[in-house]
Enzyme design. Structure first.
Site, PDB file in Angstrom:
ATOM      1  N   CYS A   1     -23.806   1.864  28.349  1.00 53.30           N
ATOM      2  CA  CYS A   1     -24.774   2.878  28.794  1.00 53.30           C
ATOM      3  C   CYS A   1     -24.512   4.236  28.158  1.00 53.30           C
ATOM      4  CB  CYS A   1     -24.781   2.979  30.316  1.00 53.30           C
ATOM      5  SG  CYS A   1     -23.140   3.040  31.041  1.00 53.30           S
TER       6      CYS A   1
ATOM      7  N   GLY B   1       0.822  -1.201   0.000  1.00 55.70           N
ATOM      8  CA  GLY B   1       0.000   0.000   0.000  1.00 55.70           C
ATOM      9  C   GLY B   1       0.857   1.250   0.000  1.00 55.70           C
TER      10      GLY B   1
ATOM     11  N   LEU C   1      -5.049   6.277  -4.814  1.00 54.51           N
ATOM     12  CA  LEU C   1      -4.238   6.797  -5.913  1.00 54.51           C
ATOM     13  C   LEU C   1      -3.504   8.100  -5.596  1.00 54.51           C
ATOM     14  CD1 LEU C   1      -6.680   6.043  -8.868  1.00 54.51           C
ATOM     15  CD2 LEU C   1      -4.769   4.658  -8.040  1.00 54.51           C
TER      16      LEU C   1
END
Lengths: 650, 346
Positions: A174, A27, A58
């Site tokens: 909660c 990557g 890109l």
């Protein structure tokens, strides 16, 4: 006489062209790294990445072009590199590094492994494989303008897991269900709602008001009374959302009558919350939406400014329309898929993103928070890490320089190097720091690693031990568990099917009690961990287990200081919380930058499911990856920084 | 010079630039989109800078280089195809550079930079000079500063590299700072700590700032003979002096030190070191004897580091966002240290 080949000594240049190296990830860092490796003279490179190319890659993953979108990153990266270096010998794997095929023998083929990853689970795994194979590992990470490189060598340096890394920030149930105070709480609620209505059911992702909120009463008996009261009440609005949906018989009209659903979520449930008046003594009370009134406001004209379309913030009417529209679209998508179908939330799927944008904003409005644009919500809901080419370029350059030191036999010259956004008081933009030796009680690389875990043996399932503790927390991929009970009872086997019957039983069913010891092996990682069990019946609400000694020597940071640091870094907290609330870990340690994984789009998910041989449901995979959330980065402290005045570096 | 901002960003741009818009904001991206940049020199460092600026999404990038592709330069950079020997370097780099981002206008110019008239430079918002002689850099810097054009210089010599910037006397920019939120103090004695409604802790505000830069000429001609300068010597990166030596070599020989003539070049480098340091009134011990071993050829990973920092400085200057490094960045690839330091008048 020094013989140079380019800028390198001949011996080094020769060993570069002969050795084999592994790059894990193709990557942002991976593309830059591959380019640097071949230009420096590395000849035999193997690269592995399970992902495919997306248009948002890109801007920095320069080996890819628009025409490559949808294709394998590893494969296209290899082809692009061969364009400018046809003599390079590159092998590309479109696969997950956690696949058992890539065993210790596989790793032993390489002189060096370099990570270019974006998630902690894979980093933990590669860390262990490199320890097992005794191969040097260069670890790195980037996020925005910041980056870091370090070297891991068994026996010489800390391993990746020597220093406890802060676990993902989680929010108590909660907070999500009753008292949200920040946009992120509303966004998490909206994602839970998506799953309750369209996706995989998860008991930890309830969206209806939580009657067992510890704030409601000091007296446990009161809380219990309230809880049973709601069951007896029979009022369907106070039952779990999925049960409510089921109770209507999944009648399309009733269930997805936009008005009926919305009334229930944004008016009736809010009115119920208001009856829990203790919650609102010191807080601004939520304002239920008058759904039908809002609808009457009619079509909203969208105002376009100079920003991106997604950066507009619509009004309540706009988001209520968006909610209705997206529910309708999702309902029909679900219907199209047939019986028993489920949708998986995906930030790049427009109706899914619309749904979360709308639902989160409506809830923010109800709880008096400023509404946010789709652009901003997408960042938070999708855990998007901003990324640019230059940071990755710098880090990948540093990785290769460290690699050269290792291959020259100068591993003692290796450093951890931090890339800052601005120079530190000593004018350093790149800060080299000496590597630390291994931690003596590291639960991964110590000689006989051991941990102690606090849990309730009577209500912890074997499956939870396997998934939440051994896999998620302790990073194992395929654990085998034996009880040290003198009989060597096998509790969990990594072989599929062998111990499946045990999964739904409790630990105590096997005689596990306070003081029991479990021997856990992951044969793929060549890793054995001894787990000491401490039985505990008063863990905090929503907390399933605690690892003793998790943040050694340091008290947890008080929440307000924590958030100041986050704010100073300008990073958004986009955690995907489970319902277990753990104290946030200290943030002032210098950390490996975990450019943690984006919520993957469903296209990439297909690959993930196929690879690794894991039949993980998409939802689990999401949560699994979600457990490696991005870390907030502080400006690294100068604590470990080398002082050129004191230490002679050459 | 006001950069013309086109107000509408296309969907295609929004999708492609998404991850960087989320970092530096839409305004910054628009300013980049309106900027034309000149890049001189397409060796290793030049190719890195070209890649970084094209990916960032500038309006136009002109690649200027008069040299021809040799066998060596094929291996040195990733834009030139292996079949391009004999072609002009800028021309050969053009196709792959354009593929990086079709939305940028990439051009190749094969002229010698020394022959370009003044008005050539005036068409750009920023000029980036690599592999240029000291005289040329000084001249172009002087010219551009007058016209408010941002000037950057950079080179890589073996394991060492530097970048210099001159953003003019008055460079305006913004910095994003978090809005300070004071936590409410409240005593609550009844029950678990009640959560209080908060102002969104992620809200930020933009602060306007100005920085002032000196010319390259002044930065290189610092006087080291006075006492104050001498006392700051200990904290001064030695690479500043290395730069002087290498620029002098380049001026005298018309090229950079080359591995093929290692012995002769090494000898010359040491000679130049002695001359340069003596002229500055400094000891030649400042640059140790073995300095020559590490400044031959362009190391690819060093080009990546310097090109990354330099590229980001150009982006910052054009987008007018975030504090610029003032005014030198020196990288020592042996030590892994990268320092920012200022040379020039206070």
């Amino acid at each position: 006489m020094v013989q140079l080949v380019g800028s390198l000594r001949k011996e080094l240049a020769d060993s570069l062209s002969a050795c084999r190296v592994l790059v894990v990830g193709a990557g942002g860092i991976g593309c830059e790294l591959l380019k640097n490796l071949v230009l420096t003279g590395f000849k035999n490179i193997e690269v592995i990445d399970l992902d495919i190319i997306d248009v948002s890659n890109l801007n920095r993953q320069f080996l890819f072009q628009k025409k490559h979108v949808g294709k394998s990153k590893a494969q296209v990266a290899k082809e692009s590199v061969l364009q400018f270096c046809p003599t390079a010998n590159i092998t590309a794997y479109h696969d997950s590094i956690m696949n058992p095929e890539y065993n210790v023998e596989f790793f032993r083929n390489f002189m060096l492994v370099m990570n270019a990853l974006d998630n902690r689970a894979a980093r933990n795994h590669v860390n262990r494989m490199c320890l097992a194979a005794d191969i040097p590992l260069i670890e790195s990470g980037t996020a925005g303008y910041l980056g870091q490189v370090t070297v891991i060598k068994k026996g010489l340096t800390e391993c990746y897991e020597c220093q406890p890394k802060p676990t993902q920030k989680t929010f108590p149930g909660c907070t999500i269900r009753n008292t949200p105070s920040e946009p992120i709480h509303c966004i998490v609620w909206a994602k839970y709602l998506f799953n309750q209505l369209f996706g995989e059911e998860d008991a930890d992702q309830e969206v209806s008001p939580d009657t067992a909120d510890p704030e409601l009463s000091w007296n446990p008996a009161d809380t219990e009374a309230r809880a049973t009261a709601s069951d007896q009440d029979g009022d369907i609005k106070r039952v779990s959302t999925k049960d409510w949906a089921r109770s209507t018989g999944y009648d399309a009209v009733k269930l997805f009558n936009k008005d009926c659903l919305s009334e229930s979520l944004f008016k009736d449930d809010i009115q119920y919350l208001l009856t829990m008046d203790k919650l609102w003594k010191k807080r601004k009370a939520p304002l239920p939406l008058d759904w039908l009134e809002i609808q009457k406001l009619g079509k909203i004209l969208e105002v376009t400014g100079t920003g991106l379309k997604d950066q507009q913030v619509l009004g309540v009417a706009g988001y209520s329309q968006l909610f209705s529209r997206s529910v309708e679209t999702l309902r029909s998508m679900l219907a199209d898929k047939g019986d028993g179908a489920e949708l998986v939330w995906d930030k790049d799927d427009p109706p899914a993103m619309d749904f979360v944008t709308a639902a989160a904003n409506l809830r923010m409005h109800i709880f008096s928070m400023n509404m946010k644009s789709r652009f901003d919500i997408k960042s938070m809901a999708g855990n998007i890490i901003p990324a640019i080419a230059t940071t990755n370029a710098v880090i990948a350059g540093l990785i290769v320089l460290e690699a050269l030191k290792i291959l020259s036999g100068d591993v003692e010259q290796c450093r951890t190097i931090f890339l800052n956004k601005q120079p530190n008081p000593r004018k350093k933009l790149l800060v080299p720091c000496a590597l630390d030796p291994p931690s003596a009680n590291c639960y991964v690389c110590a000689s006989k690693p051991e941990v102690t875990v606090k849990l309730n043996v009577h209500n912890t399932l074997v499956l939870a031990l396997q998934d939440k503790i051994l896999k998620e927390k302790f990073g194992m991929v395929a654990p085998d568990v034996q009880i040290e009970d003198g009989k060597g009872t096998i509790l969990i086997s990594s072989e599929e099917g062998e111990t499946e019957a045990n999964n739904s039983k409790f630990l105590s069913d096997f005689g596990i009690r306070h003081g029991s010891r479990l021997q856990v092996d992951d044969f793929l990682q060549d890793y054995t961990l001894l787990v000491n069990v401490i039985h505990c019946e008063d863990l905090e609400k929503d907390v399933e287990f605690e690892v003793v000694g998790d943040a050694p020597d340091k008290a947890p940071t008080p929440p307000s200081a924590q958030e100041d640091k986050n704010v100073a870094n300008g990073n958004k907290d986009s955690a995907e919380p489970s319902t277990s609330s753990k104290a946030p870990a200290e943030q002032d340690d210098v950390l490996i930058v975990d450019s943690d994984e984006e919520e993957p789009s469903s296209s990439t998910m297909d690959v993930r499911m196929e690879s690794g041989g894991h039949k993980r449901k998409l939802h689990d995979a999401e949560t699994g990856e979600a457990s490696a959330k991005r870390q907030r980065l502080d400006q690294p402290l100068a604590a470990d920084e080398e002082d050129d005045d004191i230490i002679a570096l050459d | 010079k006001r950069v013309k901002e086109e107000s509408i960003i296309s969907e295609e741009e929004a999708a492609q630039y998404d991850r960087q818009i989320r970092l530096w904001g839409l305004d910054a991206q628009k300013r980049l989109r309106g900027s034309r940049v000149l890049l001189v020199g397409l060796r290793g460092l030049g190719a890195e800078v070209a890649k970084n600026l094209i990916l960032a999404g500038v309006k136009g990038l002109t690649l200027l280089d008069h040299e021809q592709v040799t066998e060596e330069s094929c291996r040195a950079q990733f834009l030139i195809p292996v079949t391009a020997q004999g072609q002009n370097r800028a021309q050969a780099s053009l196709e792959r550079a354009q593929y990086l981002n079709p939305m940028v206008e990439v051009k190749a110019d094969t002229d010698r930079v020394e022959t370009k008239p003044d008005k050539f430079f005036l068409q750009f918002e920023a000029v980036c000079l690599t592999g240029c002689s000291r005289d040329l850099m000084v001249r172009v810097d002087q010219l551009c500063a007058q016209h408010n054009i941002k000037v950057f210089c950079g080179d890589v010599f073996g394991y060492h590299g530097y970048m210099f910037s001159d953003l003019g006397q008055e460079h305006n920019y913004v910095e994003e700072k978090p809005k300070v939120v004071k936590p409410k103090t409240d005593e609550s004695n009844d029950g678990p700590e009640a959560k209080k409604p908060k102002v969104d802790p992620n809200e930020t505000t933009m602060i306007k700032k100005t920085a002032s830069f000196c010319s390259l000429k002044v930065a290189l001609e610092v006087d080291w003979t006075n006492e104050k300068a001498k006392s700051s010597l200990k904290r001064t990166p030695v690479d500043y002096f290395l730069l002087h030596v290498l620029l002098k070599f380049r001026t005298d020989k018309g090229r950079d030190p080359h591995p093929e003539s290692f012995e002769a070049d090494a000898t010359l480098l040491r000679q130049i070191r002695d001359d340069v340091l003596e002229a500055m009134g400094l000891s030649s011990e400042l640059l140790p004897h073995d300095f020559v071993s590490y400044c031959f050829s362009e190391m690819a990973p060093v080009c990546a580091v310097v090109g990354g920092v330099l590229g980001q400085e150009v982006v910052k200057a054009l987008s007018q966002r975030d504090a610029p490094h003032k005014n030198f960045f020196f990288f020592d690839g042996m030590k892994g240290s990268g320092v920012v330091d200022y040379f020039g008048p206070k």
